[in-house]
Design a protein around this motif. Structure first.
Motif, short mmCIF file in Angstrom:
data_model
loop_
_atom_site.label_atom_id
_atom_site.label_comp_id
_atom_site.label_asym_id
_atom_site.label_seq_id
_atom_site.Cartn_x
_atom_site.Cartn_y
_atom_site.Cartn_z
N GLY A 141 0.82 -1.20 0.00
CA GLY A 141 0.00 0.00 0.00
C GLY A 141 0.85 1.25 0.00
N LEU A 142 1.48 1.54 -1.14
CA LEU A 142 2.38 2.68 -1.23
C LEU A 142 1.64 3.95 -1.63
CD1 LEU A 142 5.40 3.43 -0.99
CD2 LEU A 142 5.62 2.94 -3.43
N TYR A 143 0.66 3.85 -2.49
CA TYR A 143 -0.12 5.01 -2.94
C TYR A 143 -1.57 4.85 -2.45
CZ TYR A 143 3.75 5.46 -6.27
OH TYR A 143 5.00 5.56 -6.84
N ASN A 144 -2.18 5.97 -2.10
CA ASN A 144 -3.60 5.94 -1.78
C ASN A 144 -4.42 6.11 -3.07
OD1 ASN A 144 -3.69 8.75 -2.37
ND2 ASN A 144 -3.09 9.22 -0.26
N LEU A 145 -5.73 6.13 -2.92
CA LEU A 145 -6.59 6.18 -4.10
C LEU A 145 -6.41 7.47 -4.89
CD1 LEU A 145 -8.82 4.91 -5.81
CD2 LEU A 145 -10.49 5.92 -4.25
N ASN A 146 -6.33 8.59 -4.20
CA ASN A 146 -6.16 9.87 -4.89
C ASN A 146 -4.81 9.93 -5.62
OD1 ASN A 146 -8.66 10.78 -4.04
ND2 ASN A 146 -7.82 11.66 -2.15
N GLN A 147 -3.77 9.45 -4.97
CA GLN A 147 -2.45 9.46 -5.61
C GLN A 147 -2.42 8.54 -6.83
OE1 GLN A 147 -0.07 8.30 -2.24
NE2 GLN A 147 0.42 10.42 -1.68
N MET A 148 -3.02 7.38 -6.71
CA MET A 148 -3.06 6.46 -7.86
C MET A 148 -3.83 7.08 -9.02
SD MET A 148 -4.56 2.57 -8.07
CE MET A 148 -6.26 3.17 -7.98
N THR A 149 -4.93 7.76 -8.73
CA THR A 149 -5.70 8.42 -9.78
C THR A 149 -4.91 9.54 -10.43
OG1 THR A 149 -7.73 7.91 -8.57
CG2 THR A 149 -7.87 9.56 -10.31
N ASP A 150 -4.19 10.31 -9.63
CA ASP A 150 -3.37 11.39 -10.18
C ASP A 150 -2.26 10.85 -11.07
OD1 ASP A 150 -4.92 13.25 -8.87
OD2 ASP A 150 -3.57 13.41 -7.13
N ILE A 151 -1.65 9.77 -10.64
CA ILE A 151 -0.56 9.18 -11.44
C ILE A 151 -1.10 8.65 -12.76
CG2 ILE A 151 1.12 7.30 -11.55
CD1 ILE A 151 1.49 7.59 -8.54
N LEU A 152 -2.22 7.96 -12.71
CA LEU A 152 -2.79 7.40 -13.94
C LEU A 152 -3.22 8.50 -14.90
CD1 LEU A 152 -3.35 4.67 -15.19
CD2 LEU A 152 -5.66 4.76 -14.23
N LYS A 153 -3.77 9.57 -14.34
CA LYS A 153 -4.15 10.70 -15.20
C LYS A 153 -2.93 11.37 -15.80
CE LYS A 153 -6.93 14.91 -15.20
NZ LYS A 153 -7.78 15.83 -14.40
N TYR A 154 -1.89 11.55 -14.99
CA TYR A 154 -0.65 12.15 -15.51
C TYR A 154 -0.03 11.25 -16.59
CZ TYR A 154 4.25 13.54 -15.65
OH TYR A 154 5.51 13.91 -16.07
N PHE A 155 -0.02 9.95 -16.36
CA PHE A 155 0.53 9.02 -17.34
C PHE A 155 -0.25 9.08 -18.65
CE2 PHE A 155 0.19 4.77 -19.25
CZ PHE A 155 1.52 4.55 -19.59
N THR A 156 -1.57 9.19 -18.55
CA THR A 156 -2.41 9.24 -19.75
C THR A 156 -2.19 10.52 -20.54
OG1 THR A 156 -4.08 7.92 -18.59
CG2 THR A 156 -4.78 9.07 -20.60
N ASN A 157 -2.08 11.64 -19.83
CA ASN A 157 -1.95 12.95 -20.50
C ASN A 157 -0.54 13.21 -21.02
OD1 ASN A 157 -4.65 13.67 -20.10
ND2 ASN A 157 -4.21 14.49 -18.07
#
Length: 285
Positions: A127-143
């Protein structure tokens, strides 16, 4: 292992824990202490063994630098920064592992890696990233990475060339066998005439003159046959060349249409993924 299958089909990818896999604790300290762009480039080049003088490698270096700047904006700790860099590295390696389009596979692989570091279930995930952090990372990766997926694919994968070989069954050569057999028969007759002339060398001059004059029509007929063979062979080559050109043109048109359709489908699929990510992102408070 079939070489063609290895090139055409991307290898299966399995998510695993990547904390300290590439950037160690000491490396992340050096990254956090790098205040200028030059220092950050130097540290990242040393960690990931990148030649900063190579234009192609500088594209990869910029990818890691932007990931570090994103980590600083999100105030990630050392473990999170190290893992994020390794995730980007693994996804980039999956992208460049094949020259074919595997955008969906790369996106799913990134999602699986994030899930592997967002759920506490040792030894399979942490459990290194929380839900908000995981969402931010995935959005950054996509963009960032996924929007330039084709560019990374073009830069870091070798070009593929079509080696087309056409085999025609039932064709042993350019010369018709019937014409060839008649030519061999004619040559045999001419050879017999020549032998008769050699055996009659002791005859009178009048006899020699008569024999030579009798061979002149045979020589003319042989020359006419050779000329006919040349014309027939040239005509067959022209016909075969025209047939090959038509078949190659038809196959290339089919291949071009297939590749264009695949490109349209991949673009539409990528746009769908990007749209779903943008709509599913939680609103900022």
């Amino acid at each position: 292992m079939d070489l063609k299958k290895a090139i055409m089909e991307p290898r299966p990818l399995k998510a695993r824990i990547l904390m300290w896999a590439d950037a160690t604790f000491k490396d992340t300290e050096d990254i956090n202490q790098a205040t200028s762009t030059e220092d950050l480039e130097r540290v990242l080049s040393s960690v990931f063994r990148i030649d900063s003088t190579d234009p192609k490698q500088r594209v990869l270096l910029e990818l890691y630098m932007n990931a570090v700047l994103f980590s600083r904006r999100k105030k990630f700790n050392r473990e999170q920064t190290s893992t994020l860099l390794s995730i980007f590295k693994r996804v980039h390696e999956a992208n460049t592992d094949t020259p074919l389009n595997n955008a969906e596979q790369c996106f799913n692989y990134c999602s699986e890696l994030l899930l592997c570091h967002s759920v506490r279930r040792p030894p399979f995930s942490i459990g290194l990233y929380n839900l908000n952090q995981m969402t931010d990372i995935l959005k950054y990766f996509t963009n960032t990475y996924m929007r330039h997926y084709t560019l990374y694919k073009y830069i870091f994968t070798p070009q593929m060339f079509l080696d087309l070989t056409i085999t025609y069954s039932g064709m042993s050569g350019d010369i018709d066998p019937e014409i060839l057999s008649s030519s061999e028969t004619q040559e045999g007759e001419n050879g017999t005439t020549g032998e008769n002339i050699d055996r009659n060398e002791s005859a009178t001059d009048d006899k020699k003159t008569t024999d030579i004059s009798n061979t002149q029509p045979a020589d003319n007929e042989q020359k006419n046959t050779e000329l006919a063979l040349d014309k027939t062979g040239a005509a067959k080559k022209v016909a075969l060349q025209s047939l090959v050109q038509q078949e190659v043109k038809r196959e290339m048109q089919l291949l071009s249409g297939h590749l264009e359709q695949r490109l349209k489908e991949s673009t539409a699929q990528l746009n769908t993924i990007l749209s779903s990510m943008e709509t599913s992102a939680p609103p900022k408070k």
